[in-house]
Every structure is written in structure tokens, then in C-alpha cells.
Design an enzyme around this catalytic site. Structure first.
Site, PDB file in Angstrom:
ATOM      1  N   GLU A  48       6.596   4.615   7.265  1.00  0.00           N
ATOM      2  CA  GLU A  48       6.166   5.831   6.562  1.00  0.00           C
ATOM      3  C   GLU A  48       7.057   7.011   6.936  1.00  0.00           C
ATOM      4  OE1 GLU A  48       1.506   4.676   5.751  1.00  0.00           O
ATOM      5  OE2 GLU A  48       2.015   5.839   7.522  1.00  0.00           O
ATOM      6  N   THR A  90       1.275  -9.131  12.446  1.00  0.00           N
ATOM      7  CA  THR A  90       1.767  -7.928  11.797  1.00  0.00           C
ATOM      8  C   THR A  90       0.737  -7.489  10.797  1.00  0.00           C
ATOM      9  OG1 THR A  90       3.440  -6.959  10.426  1.00  0.00           O
ATOM     10  CG2 THR A  90       2.875  -9.220   9.971  1.00  0.00           C
ATOM     11  N   THR A 124       0.874  -1.187   0.000  1.00  0.00           N
ATOM     12  CA  THR A 124       0.000   0.000   0.000  1.00  0.00           C
ATOM     13  C   THR A 124       0.907   1.231   0.000  1.00  0.00           C
ATOM     14  OG1 THR A 124      -0.234  -0.220   2.405  1.00  0.00           O
ATOM     15  CG2 THR A 124      -2.051  -1.007   1.063  1.00  0.00           C
ATOM     16  N   LYS A 183       4.035  -6.875   3.719  1.00  0.00           N
ATOM     17  CA  LYS A 183       3.763  -5.480   3.385  1.00  0.00           C
ATOM     18  C   LYS A 183       3.422  -4.755   4.678  1.00  0.00           C
ATOM     19  CE  LYS A 183       0.440  -3.466   3.123  1.00  0.00           C
ATOM     20  NZ  LYS A 183      -0.533  -2.683   3.967  1.00  0.00           N
TER      21      LYS A 183
END
Lengths: 408, 408
Positions: free
Chosen positions: A279, A192, A155, A181
Site C-alpha cells: 500500500e 501470507t 482488494t 493478493k
């Protein structure tokens, strides 16, 4: 932006595991967003899932199908839509997806596990979109498509994550390959985001379950990006048994430990890769706490530091702001902590000695460590022999940008 | 940047409380960084302090002086240096500061309470710097300097914070005036950053202590900016008794409740002001949780939401990203939460009904609420009658900039 991470290379196929990907247009056009994993008959499968009470519909369905223990033949994974917070309609969509896949592959719907990741709370015609591209997906199925699958499940990840390890068991080379991911909403609790690990070893029953639990405890349950626990976390271990070994069903089997270590190594690599690609991450930060009375208090201190926005922004700024480290250690809930027994290191540089600034510490030494892309933090609580290690990343402008822009 | 907050005006003096400020050059030149509060004889004082184990030297000294119960005549507050993580030298500096003030005012050193805020872990010649400007400070002492004092105690605050309330008790007008500083490292635990509240009411003994505890429980202990607990938090309540009332020493005194409510109103205004001026804040977010089994679980859900970087960045982006709200509620540790009993409102707009998206909710309605500077969030857990409210702010680029730049 990922810290010290490269695109997957030399990913080893696992005999009995075939993968295919397709563009289903779940959310965006022109991107591969659907992955099918087809498993050889008799493959043993186990999983751990998010403990978030608002867990997604596919998590509920996958968990139920696994407990039915009628054998798993396929995993269907979409990105772009999490199918979470979607109520009864979401459950129906997840079940319909399984039926579509089952029909096409000629197996029971309960032999299919569904997984979704992406935006929470939006409905989509999931089963219909899957049905439309499934023939394409099936046609491509091959044991060599791990890299493509690792890319198709992303994503906000900036890079695909997959790795392989091999281990020799009684003269037979066993392969363990995994992909994962995840980049934000990362503070797994017993699982996770999405991770799939396969091996050709004949792991079964209790040994299979324990192998996954032990691997997850030292990998996906030891990372955090932002302290947020996803609604869709899942980690799946698949053992095809295609290697020429007799079944391994008990943890007392002398062959178990070597296999578990190989699975753990793959899980740990994937977990660290998720943090490296956290991120907005510009720094990779292993935090090691020793000298605790028990592992629990070591983990409390470690996560308190890893979740402190002040510490994370200081790492982003490469600022050896050790006062913030002390403030976090002191408020981690170790209520009887004697602060003058606490030592803190950044890399090999001791910054805090007996609870106060180390007299030999220099700002220049601190800056030198902080300038690195990988900054190990070590704390000795000075009150016992327990220890724990976790991995995290910094908090940057880009974290805010990504999450102010992205609808997750 | 502060959300809906203006500089203090119409701050009412409290008879018996005089304030003075000076430029001591603690960290920066040309800024007022020292505040002296001088109290009339017989003023009753109580305080609550940070529970951070790495609490600052002045916190240790102030707490000790308060428990000696020999009367408090002065408070000396510096900004620029927190005197935390400074070991034995820091303790000596805090004690020397008290001696300097005591000598000049002609009182016991134990009658002086020291407070520091600013950078953690750096030493400075605190007592010497205070001694140099103390005459200047004393000369200015006046009951009318609350606004100047509120400005002089700031660190990363963008605006000074002070307010007054008056209440009529038996025909006598009682004044309560308070000031506070704080912007980051805000998740007080039994206290806040620095807050000073004074009244001319004759509060004493248990009534004084309970009054502060009750006020703090509904104000400073209900806010969070970034979840980080400071080493230097302190909140002090001073009652000069200059108003023409007989002493109020018991909580059963019929006059107690009215006073407590006035003190709570001042504390709540100051606490909310700290959040409105939270580092980088662009949104002010009251979070109200009702329908819980007990207050504890309501607070767990509220803080889980308030500490979620994903939720905070969504507020910054004015994005009605309610999936993130659900993910936080579901992972707040209410392990037996029945999700289909959960309702969520943004302002007056219901976004989640019975655990899934409200069929009547529209993205446009959500966007309209999120565009506001103040965004109330309300969650009904649907499992009891307990409730709790906290206040927080969003997470913006500026939070990262401020904390990547500032050495706290």
C-alpha cells in the site's frame, strides 16, 4: 504505483486446474469478487494459514476440511468481506458456502475450501450471494483463466499478481503457476494473505507439505509491508498429478529438490510482487543481514529495520538517513552486539564502516542509490556466519491515505 | 498540532537548580540550542539511559561520569546534533565539552554530564561552539528559566514541555519540576528521550535511584509514538536537598512514597506530553489492557496495537475500524488466547463482546468516540487479573511529511 511490476502475462495453465470468476456483489457492484477453482479428481492439496488468534471463519473451516483428508475438489474465494470477527454466524456462513458449492459440483461439502478477504467484522449473506452467481462461475470454468482470477481476488492491490515457471523433471516439462493478493496488513506468520499455487507434478503426502513449507519459509514468511498480521492469511499448494510422472511422495526422492525450487521461485516472485504493490509503496527494499550468530538474530535486525516508520519514511524521501538505520540495528534486541564490528551498505555503497560513518562515504553517493526504485540494504553484523534476507517497501503519504480511507 | 497540550506556565523553580540557555549555532542559526543546568553543591543525581547498542557518545560519557560518583555540578545539553554514530571523534567531542564547562565553572570534568539530541551521524565542532557561548549562558543562570530551557532542548517538538508538582512532607512543601523533549523515534527502553526532573527534597542513594526507576516504569517506559528507540534517550533526576528536611535515603522511609508519587506524576505528565506532541499526532490514545495472566502479556497486546500502522491510520481517520484492533490483539503473541473471552471498548462504548462484534454496538456510537481528540481503548483479555496501561498517538500524513523532510 507498484514498483517494477507489470500485469500478469504468459501465465501457463496447469492441467487439471480450472478457474471461473463472477460478480457476486459481496461489497461492491460491478466488480468480479468471486473466484471458483475446480480441481481434477485425485488432486493433492495442502495449505498453511495465519497464526492470528482472531483468524477468520473460512480459515477455521478450510483448515478443518484439509485435515479431514477426504480430498479437495474446489476452492471458493470471495473478496470484499473477510468474514472475520463474525463469531458463530460467520462460521455458519462459511460452512453454508461450502455446501452451496458442493451441491452444485456434486461433491462433499468437506471437499470445498472457503477463503475470504476484505473488511473485517461485517456480516453478509455470503452463501446466498455465492449461490446466485455460481452457475455463471461454473459455466466459465477453464484452465486459462488465471489472469482473471488473480484480478478477482484483489482488494487494495493495484495490480494482479500471477506467474509461472517450468522445470524439466526426467524429460517431462512440469508447470508451476501461482497467484496471490495482498497489499496491506502484510506481515505473514507462517503464511501470507491469499496465495494459490498449482502444479501438474504428482506431489503427494509429506513431499507436498514440505514443498509448501519450504517455499513459504523463503517467500511469504520473508516479507513485510506494515508489520500487521492478517486474520485471513492462507497459502495453498495444489498438485494435480496430470504430468506423466510416477508419484513423488518423499523429500528424499531425487526429483523433489527441482520441484521445490520451482515452487519456491513462484512463491518468491508472488511474495515480492505483494511488497512491490504494498500500500502506497514507491520503493522496493531487499534487506540482507549477514554475519549473525544465527538466522534468528539476522531476522530480528532485518524486521526491526523493515518495521521502522522512520526508516520507511526516509526511503520514501530518498534520503540516505543512515543514522536511522543504526538506531534500528542497535535496538533490535541483539543485546551483546559490538557496534564497531557493524558494516552497512546501501546498494554497493558502504555507508557505515566499523560502526561509524565510512570516511569514504559521500552524501552524493548515498543520494544516488536512494534515488533508485529498488534499494538493497545490506548489513554485516560481524559476529558469525548466519544470514537472512527479507523484502519490504517504504511508507508514503499514500499508505496513510489508503488506510485512512479504506475500511479493512 | 499537539493534542490537548499548552505551553508551560507556572513552572516552579527548584531551590539549588539554575538554568541558562544560548544560541550556539549547532545546526541552525538564530535559535537557542544550548542549555546549561547548574546544580548546588551536594545535589544528588541519578539517571537512566537508552539501551540502544548504538547509543550516542554523550550517553556513554554521562553514564561513566555518573558511576564515578564524584558529584555532579552541571548538565550541558545541545540540540541540533545527536553526536551518535560518530565513533571515536564523537567521544572526544563529548569529553571536550565537559572539560570546557568544567573549566568555566571551576569543577571537575567528571562533574559535568553531556547530552545531545538532533541529527545522528554528523560531526560538528561541539566543544568549540559551546565554548564560544558559555559565558553568555553562565551569566543568565537563574532558577526561573525552566520554560526557556524546555524550549531550547526541542527538536521536532511543536511545543515546550514542562510541569511542576508540590507535595507536603512533614509540613514542608516540596517542589518537583521537570522538562522533557521528544516527538519522534519514541519507544523508550528503560528511559526516554531527554527528560530532566529536579526536586528540592533531600533524596539520596538507593531512594533516589528507586524513585527514578519507579517513576520511569510508569511514565516514559509506557509510551510509544513510532516504536523506534532513540540512540540518545536519557532521564535524569536531581535532588538538591535544599528543603528543610532530613535526608531520605531508604525506600522504607515513610516520606518516600509521597515523594515518589510526586516525581511519578511529573514524569507521567511529561511522558504523556511527548505523545500528545508526537510527530504529526492528531489523537491521544491511552490503551489499557486488563484481564491478562501477567503484566508482560498485557504490555505485548498494548504495544502491538500501539505499533500497528493500520490502527494508527484508522485513528487518524476517526474510523471505528475495530477489525484492525482484533487483528492486532490476535497476533500479539498470546498464543493460547481464547478469543471468545475478549472484550473491547472505545471510550465507554463496548465494540467487541465475547470475541465478536457486540450486538448492541452501532457504527454511530463508534464514530462519536472516534471523533474525539482523546480516545481511550480498553481491552479485557478475560484470562487473569493483570493489567497495564500505555499511551500512544495516531499516524497521520504529517508524520510522513515530518520524517520525509527532517534529517534525524
Amino acid at each position: 504505483m507498484a514498483v517494477g511490476l507489470q500485469a500478469p502475462r504468459h501465465i501457463l495453465p496447469v492441467a487439471g486446474v480450472r478457474l471461473g470468476v463472477a460478480e457476486a456483489g459481496i461489497r461492491y457492484a460491478n466488480r468480479r469478487d468471486l473466484t471458483l477453482i475446480h480441481l481434477a479428481a485425485e488432486t493433492q492439496v495442502t495449505g498453511v494459514f495465519t497464526r492470528n488468534r482472531f483468524c477468520a471463519a473460512p480459515v477455521l473451516v478450510a483448515r478443518r476440511h484439509l485435515t479431514m483428508a477426504r480430498g479437495v475438489r474446489a476452492l471458493i474465494i470471495n473478496t470484499g468481506n473477510a468474514n472475520a470477527g463474525t463469531g458463530r454466524a460467520g462460521l455458519q456462513a462459511a460452512e453454508a458456502s461450502c455446501r452451496v458449492v458442493a451441491q452444485y459440483l456434486g461433491c462433499l461439502p468437506e471437499a470445498v475450501l472457503p477463503f475470504s478477504t476484505g473488511v473485517i467484522g461485517e456480516s453478509t449473506a455470503l452463501a446466498e450471494k455465492i449461490a446466485a452467481v455460481l452457475p455463471d462461475c461454473v459455466e466459465q470454468l477453464a484452465e486459462t483463466r488465471w489472469e482473471e482470477a488473480a484480478a478477482a481476488i484483489m482488494t487494495t492491490d493495484t495490480i494482479a499478481k500471477a506467474c509461472s515457471r517450468q522445470v524439466d523433471i526426467d524429460g517431462v516439462t512440469i508447470t508451476v503457476t501461482g497467484m496471490a493478493k495482498g497489499s496491506g496488513m502484510i506481515r505473514p506468520d507462517m503464511a501470507t494473505l491469499l496465495a494459490y499455487i498449482a502444479t501438474d507434478a504428482p506431489l503427494q503426502g509429506v513431499a507436498l507439505q514440505r514443498c509448501l513449507q519450504e517455499a513459504v519459509a523463503q517467500s511469504f514468511n520473508r516479507i513485510t509491508v506494515d508489520g500487521d498480521t492478517s486474520t485471513n492469511d492462507a497459502c495453498i499448494l495444489m498438485a494435480t498429478g496430470h504430468a506423466a510422472l510416477s508419484p513423488i511422495a518423499a523429500v528424499t526422492d531425487p526429483r523433489y529438490a527441482g520441484l521445490r525450487d520451482a515452487v519456491t521461485a513462484v512463491a518468491q516472485w508472488l511474495a515480492q510482487a505483494i511488497v512491490r504493490d504494498g500500500e502506497g509503496a514507491t520503493k522496493f527494499i531487499p534487506i540482507q543481514i549477514c554475519g549473525g550468530r544465527d538466522e534468528g538474530e539476522c531476522l530480528r535486525v532485518a524486521y526491526r529495520m523493515a518495521h521502522s516508520p522512520l526508516i520507511k519514511t526516509a526511503f520514501f524521501a530518498s534520503d540516505p538517513n543512515w543514522g536511522r538505520l543504526l538506531a534500528a540495528i542497535g535496538s533490535a534486541g541483539v543485546d551483546d552486539l559490538a557496534v564497531d564490528g557493524v558494516q552497512v551498505w546501501l546498494g554497493e555503497t558502504r555507508i557505515v564502516r566499523d560502526g561509524a560513518r565510512d570516511p569514504e562515504y559521500t552524501e552524493a553517493a548515498g543520494r544516488a542509490v536512494m534515488a533508485q526504485a529498488e534499494i538493497p540494504v545490506r548489513v554485516d553484523l560481524g559476529r558469525g556466519s548466519a544470514e537472512a534476507q527479507i523484502w519490504t517497501c517504504d511508507l508514503s503519504y499514500d499508505y496513510v491515505r489508503i488506510n485512512a480511507d479504506y475500511r479493512s
